[in-house]
Design an enzyme around this catalytic site. Structure first.
Site, short mmCIF file in Angstrom:
data_model
loop_
_atom_site.label_atom_id
_atom_site.label_comp_id
_atom_site.label_asym_id
_atom_site.label_seq_id
_atom_site.Cartn_x
_atom_site.Cartn_y
_atom_site.Cartn_z
N LYS A 2 0.86 -1.18 0.00
CA LYS A 2 0.00 0.00 0.00
C LYS A 2 0.90 1.23 0.00
CE LYS A 2 -3.77 1.93 2.88
NZ LYS A 2 -4.53 1.71 4.14
N SER A 7 -9.42 1.36 3.28
CA SER A 7 -8.64 2.19 2.39
C SER A 7 -7.57 1.43 1.59
CB SER A 7 -7.95 3.29 3.19
OG SER A 7 -7.06 2.74 4.14
N SER A 65 -9.34 -1.06 7.45
CA SER A 65 -8.83 -0.90 6.09
C SER A 65 -8.10 -2.09 5.49
CB SER A 65 -7.91 0.31 6.01
OG SER A 65 -8.70 1.47 5.93
#
Ligand code: GLN
Length: 487
Positions: A80, A155, A179
């Site tokens: 990420k 996210s 997330s």
């Protein structure tokens, strides 16, 4: 033959049998990304040079000592874009960091590099990890591998989609309020949030420091265990890092669930849950009962306070953490004649709407006169929520429940921030209490993946794997791949 959609465990076996090389796996990951995966916008940047270097290094490690090389050696992975990789763009999905190249590497990333993993690139995410759909990225939304018109969750949506689309078998995200687990649920993959402090936050771009935790995505519980073990453990560079030894998930996974007491929190099966989600999760719980676990209903009465507590604490911490982005040291700077104007313009142009909303909420909650009414009160409720979990864990060994109240929704369908926040109602309490939690595939509703959440007491991360592995071994969901893999 392509290796897209293969598990890391199968890749590791093939590497040792001489049937594949790290360079081939990397080439396949790139081909899947450029081909079937292109429509997803799952990656923000590629780390090509580092990937090639690591593929070479992994080949040498496997040649020299295939046993010592470990399960992630030669395996393509993705990070990420909130995890720093020295010299490579790290944007956190934000315009304000569009030119930021960190001068150091996150501990989690470094441990993977040392283990011979091959980083393909950085994945898309909601700006500064604030969101539940990856639509808050400044670089456009990510698609769901099961239906590209829908969101992958967030996210860490890019990391979940990258595994779901068979681009990489393992990726990493961060989980502050759900997330990792929520996008795993929406993309039909396994996602694990370790106990708070179990994985170092050094080099993770901070959102809410008392909640943030790094963790993996994978197709299977076994791959998630290997991916977790590769990054878990104490780090002197993170003062909140837990010094205790990491308990072994792989050993726990052989134990089964016979005799284990599993609790189903009543509040997690109530209002707001889609029917299809309730049905699949109820069936999954029946499977665990069939395997010899005893199931009992439990109550976590303050569950409905989780959301409002989180939306005081997380914005308060983020308003403080994000104060450093002022155009002076990091990334983008919008030059103006006066310094104050430079700060203001940089932040105004650099941050998106959701980030601004959170910074304002947090600044307000911390301001003098409101601190006691909001922040201190939220901290008290946080303690209450943690105590309720402690009390429940006196009579059960782990909890099982839905991860997300809904399946993947259509991109653009949720415009109201409050409605978006509701997506995390069942994941946020776990972060507030610092517990380990996993989402794993447990079937489909309306053709879209549903996730089962497994929660264990603090530092009992291995028990999460024990329950998840037993369920997985009794079902076939982990063998299915999204249409984007098969196509
Ligand atoms: N969706 C939640 C939020 O927007 C959780 C985000 C996260 O875990 N990083 O804050």
């Amino acid at each position: 033959m392509t290796t897209a959609g293969m598990t890391a465990a199968a890749m590791a076996t093939a590497l040792r049998a001489g049937e594949l090389t790290p360079a081939q796996l990397l080439a396949d990951a790139r081909a899947q990304l450029a081909g079937q995966g292109r429509s997803l916008n799952a990656f923000l940047a590629l780390t090509d040079e580092l990937a090639d270097q690591q593929a070479g290094r992994a080949a040498r490690m496997l040649h020299d000592d295939p046993v010592a090389a470990g399960p992630l050696c030669g395996i393509p992975v993705a990070f990420k874009d909130v995890l720093c990789v020295e010299g490579y763009l790290t944007t956190a999905g934000s315009r304000i960091l569009e030119t930021f190249r960190p001068p150091y590497t996150a501990t989690a990333v470094q441990r993977l590099l040392d283990a011979g993993a091959v980083p393909v690139g950085k994945t898309n995410c909601d700006e500064f990890a604030m969101g539940s759909s990856t639509e808050n990225s400044a670089y456009g939304p990510t698609g769901n591998p099961w239906d590209v018109e829908r969101v992958p969750g967030g996210s860490s949506g890019g990391s979940a989609a990258a595994v779901g689309a068979g681009i990489v078998p393992i990726s990493y995200g961060s989980d502050t309020g759900g997330s990792i687990r929520q996008p795993a649920s929406l993309c039909g993959v396994v996602g694990f949030k370790p106990t708070y402090g179990r994985v170092s936050r050094y080099g993770l771009i901070a959102f809410a420091s008392s909640l943030d935790q790094v963790g993996p995505f994978a197709h299977t519980v076994e791959d998630a265990a290997s991916a977790y073990l590769a990054v878990a453990g104490h780090d002197v560079r993170d003062s909140t890092s837990v010094p205790d030894e990491v308990d072994d998930p792989l050993a726990a996974m052989r134990d089964g669930v016979r005799g284990l007491r599993l609790g189903v929190p009543r509040e997690y099966m109530g209002e707001g849950l889609e029917d299809g989600v309730r049905q699949r999760v109820t069936e999954a719980i029946a499977v665990l009962e069939g395997l010899g676990a005893s199931i009992q209903e439990v109550s976590l009465p303050s569950t409905d306070l989780g959301l409002s507590t989180y939306y005081i604490i997380a914005p308060a911490e983020c308003s403080s953490n994000l104060a450093r982005y002022d155009g002076v040291r990091f990334g983008r700077r919008v030059e103006r004649p006066s310094l104050t104007d430079t700060f203001l313009r940089t932040r105004d142009e650099g941050f998106g709407d959701e980030v601004k909303r959170r910074v304002m909420l947090g600044t307000y909650a911390l301001s003098s006169g409101y601190y006691d009414a909001y922040y201190r009160r939220a901290q008290k409720v946080r303690t209450l929520i943690a105590r309720e979990f402690d009390a429940v864990f006196e009579s059960v060994d782990a909890l099982v429940c839905p991860t997300s109240p809904k399946v993947a929704f259509t991109t653009g369908a949720i415009q109201d921030p409050l409605e978006m926040y509701l997506n995390d109602a069942l994941t946020i309490p776990v972060n507030l209490a610092g517990l380990p939690g996993m989402s794993l595939p447990c079937g489909f509703a309306e053709g879209l993946p549903v996730g089962l959440q497994v929660i264990a007491p603090r530092l009992r991360d291995a028990r999460v794997f024990q329950v998840a592995a037993a369920y997985e071994a009794a079902t076939d969901w982990h063998l299915l791949r999204a249409p984007l893999v098969a196509a």
